[in-house]
Design a protein around this motif. Structure first.
Motif, PDB file in Angstrom:
ATOM      1  N   LYS A 142     -16.459 -19.286 -39.508  1.00 29.92           N
ATOM      2  CA  LYS A 142     -15.554 -18.638 -40.465  1.00 29.92           C
ATOM      3  C   LYS A 142     -14.147 -19.227 -40.377  1.00 29.92           C
ATOM      4  N   LEU A 143     -13.778 -19.774 -39.215  1.00 32.59           N
ATOM      5  CA  LEU A 143     -12.449 -20.373 -39.045  1.00 32.59           C
ATOM      6  C   LEU A 143     -12.235 -21.555 -39.990  1.00 32.59           C
ATOM      7  N   VAL A 144     -13.321 -22.197 -40.391  1.00 27.94           N
ATOM      8  CA  VAL A 144     -13.226 -23.329 -41.320  1.00 27.94           C
ATOM      9  C   VAL A 144     -13.803 -22.953 -42.688  1.00 27.94           C
ATOM     10  N   ASP A 145     -13.806 -21.652 -42.977  1.00 20.36           N
ATOM     11  CA  ASP A 145     -14.281 -21.119 -44.266  1.00 20.36           C
ATOM     12  C   ASP A 145     -15.716 -21.516 -44.574  1.00 20.36           C
ATOM     13  N   PHE A 146     -16.571 -21.484 -43.564  1.00 17.71           N
ATOM     14  CA  PHE A 146     -17.991 -21.748 -43.758  1.00 17.71           C
ATOM     15  C   PHE A 146     -18.740 -20.481 -43.385  1.00 17.71           C
TER      16      PHE A 146
END
Length: 80
Positions: A26-30
């Motif tokens: 989620k930190l890399v918007d995945f």
């Protein structure tokens, strides 16, 4: 060595739980669900086994960098 093997080895070496891996992604918007993630850790002969693609591994590694080091600091503009 497959992407699945790399992901498994990193999970064990860093003592990460599935929910922590989901948060790292989620930190890399995945976005990925825990059940989708679990499919990567199954044996190859399991009916619900799924291969880990390059995009997922790349995003995990980029998220792991942010997780371990923190976000990239903003560059300060130099005044001349």
């Amino acid at each position: 060595m497959t992407n699945n093997d790399i992901l498994k080895k990193l999970r064990v070496a860093l003592k990460l739980r599935d929910d922590e891996i989901v948060e790292i992604l989620k930190l890399v918007d995945f976005r990925i669900s825990k059940s989708e993630l679990g499919a990567f850790f199954r044996k190859e002969d399991h009916p619900k086994y799924m291969e880990c693609g390059d995009q997922i591994l790349r995003n995990f590694l980029n998220g792991l960098v942010i997780h371990l080091r923190g976000p990239k600091p903003e560059k300060q503009q130099s005044k001349k």
